[in-house]
Design an enzyme around this catalytic site. Sequence first.
Site, mmCIF file in Angstrom:
data_model
loop_
_atom_site.group_PDB
_atom_site.id
_atom_site.type_symbol
_atom_site.label_atom_id
_atom_site.label_comp_id
_atom_site.label_asym_id
_atom_site.label_seq_id
_atom_site.Cartn_x
_atom_site.Cartn_y
_atom_site.Cartn_z
ATOM 1 N N ASP A 347 1.508 6.502 6.017
ATOM 2 C CA ASP A 347 2.750 5.833 5.643
ATOM 3 C C ASP A 347 2.707 5.459 4.163
ATOM 4 O OD1 ASP A 347 5.266 4.389 6.478
ATOM 5 O OD2 ASP A 347 4.106 2.692 5.731
ATOM 6 N N GLU A 377 3.641 10.494 3.414
ATOM 7 C CA GLU A 377 4.860 10.307 2.636
ATOM 8 C C GLU A 377 4.505 10.198 1.153
ATOM 9 O OE1 GLU A 377 7.937 7.756 5.281
ATOM 10 O OE2 GLU A 377 6.153 6.662 4.648
#
Length: 800
Positions: A347, A377
Amino acid sequence: MSSNYINAESVMETYEGKDLGLTYSTEYSMFKVWAPTAFAVSLVLYATGGNGISAGHTGDYKDSGRIINMQRSDGGIWEVRVSGDLKGRYYMYRAVFADGSINEAADPYATAVSANGVRTAVIDLQDTNPAGWDQDTSPALPHPADAVIYELHVRDFSAHESSGLTHKGKFKAFTEIGLRDAAGHALGIDHLAELGITHVHLLPVFDFQTVDELKVPGEAPRSPLFTDYNWGYDPQHYNVPEGSYSTDPASPPTRIHEFKEMVQALHSRGISVIMDVVYNHTYSIEKGPFQPLVPDYYYRHDYSGRLSNGSGVGNELATEQPMVRKYIKDSLSYWASEYHIDGFRFDLMGLMDSVTMREITEELRLEINPNLLLYGEPWTGGDSPLATKTLKGVQRGKGYAVFNDNFRSAIKGDSDGWGKGFATGEYGKEGAVASGIKGAIHEFTDSPVETVNYVTAHDNLNLWDKILATQGLRQEARLLELENGRLRSGGDLETAVEQADPYFAIDTLDVLENETVRRSLLANGIILTSQGIPFLHAGDELLRSKYGDHNSYRSPDCINAIRWENKKKFIPVFQYYKGLIELRRGHPAFRLHGRQEIERSLEFLRCDSGVIAYVLKNHAGGDGWNNIVVIYNANMGPVTQCLPESSGCWNIVVDHTHAGAEAFRQTENGSIEVAGLSMMVLYDKYGEPEPRSKVVEVHYERPDGDYRGWNLWVWGTGIQDGQRDFQHMEDGHAVARIEVLPGTASIGYILRLNDWEEKDGTGDRFINCSGSEEQVLKVTIRERKLEHDGEAADPLQRTS
């Protein structure tokens, strides 16, 4: 700011041991915690988990705690050995600082906790292994390009009544087999296996903070901090499974046992497990396990000394600090080894420094599992002072992948609004889509397996709701306006969901003729036939709607739960997805391994006016099909596309009515009509699959045994040049596998440390690949300093 608060950079003592936390045995337990700035540290033993549930213990272990002084040792470590069998007890660390302040915290390296993570639990991990756990193995993943990822929330999977599952919202739901709907369609884990995906990507399953694990159904939350539902991006204990997914959160071993049962069940169906991990921030600072024990060290600060907020939730973990980096690597290693996890999704990976990401990739594969799938990400949630962010492009040659938001936006448009992309009605996006089809190798990747291709994920509007928005159908579908899981206008949410009608325009007797259905199949059809790693959001194959909620992270089950009744309603959609996945997995032309292979094999025929057509030619990737043509038509009406010259007919395996790996109709014309809002896949001839490559297996020997950071820089492979990491150890030396095009005479290489910090040898070196029909060519290279360029390494052993 009290005097015990320090500048993190001034902390010099670090510890390299692998034994932080609790080491348990029936004879004694050893406790070790890193707290270099503390004046004194004590272990506090408790009889209960601190939330009113008695463990049934008496004697010296009162709930007020038995305090045992810990001894300071090298590296900022405090440790104590306690005799006897402590299984079933709980503990905390109590740190005293020079200014007199006292902080108590759970063990940062906790592997078991009481309900709601209040206290650290003492357990024997061997007790948590399900039957046959020692024989559990990860499904094979010959190459990252072979993965098909399915992103799923544990609770969403089973919460709805139509799931037929008994253990709703629990890890154990994944162990239930043989379930069918009234029409005989497979449900639950059998559905996942039938769909054909290779990996389930689970939204956070470590212990997170805002769901009350002890909440009684029907009662209000006991604290305003608690909600009934959360995605889990609010970390509390990184090395413990989430208790709300357990059938007994008050039993520390139960959640671990049931998590392992879930992994074992998925593995038994050939499905690997990816964990969504959140090492960029924590939910709480003062009440978390880091700040009380080493104030200000674990968190990143801006230039004025304030907590930086690149996560958007108030803090960032300082991954660049040595002991934070160590913690992350230790945590990942623990999940991969103890729980047999097959990959990790990071994340807000932009907030993790690039050195940490590089070391994670190299060390986990070398020491734990060479086939781990790693991606994340490549962005942040706000401004951060971190200079070495892991953004798009940083991953080049480093062995992990990033989400391709360029491709996503080109296909569908913006994430939450009316903005359109190629599949939702916007001209001018063809070139951006074509770049994604090629694995972004001319954008930000060196290799197609450095990009994760997707159109929607848990964030933002899901695919069905996004397409309705671009069509201007939100009001007709009676989609909701929500904020933080509640209706903005007030009222009962469940009633509003019942009144919504996201499928109002679908004729269930002719599902594939609906415009929204066709746009959704086109969008994910592009993903499943492009180079790179495809990623699907759970429920897309069932036309899942979240009723217009673009941020459902704390919305209830009536919004988030997968409605399994849709499988029967929309079975042609499921069959179409299944067929596309079967096509991809059965044909290596859609799973090319390298830049050079793509540039040689993929050629665009058309890229304008809402049409993209390309050919995968000359048995691309060793495919049995000679030439494969793929056409995407984003126009409302049909288009005619010219086909390459062929001596025979073209066989159609995908059109607007059907998708699969077997031809169901043919054409002998030099052109083909493609229906509006659809895709088509054709091939001309079938032949015996050709070898796509030979493998050069390089065994590298260093007398010092230290392979950290060493890699190969290779060229002339014909498939993928550039960095090659050593991926596993064999007989004390590191091994890398390099694919080379059949017929290659030689490849060049340089042994280097990280990004050219050092070289083993002074010049280019070469490996002779000719003169052998063996499929695997083994080469042993020993550390040495060369005095002249061009010296070749000769194979020492060859095996087929």
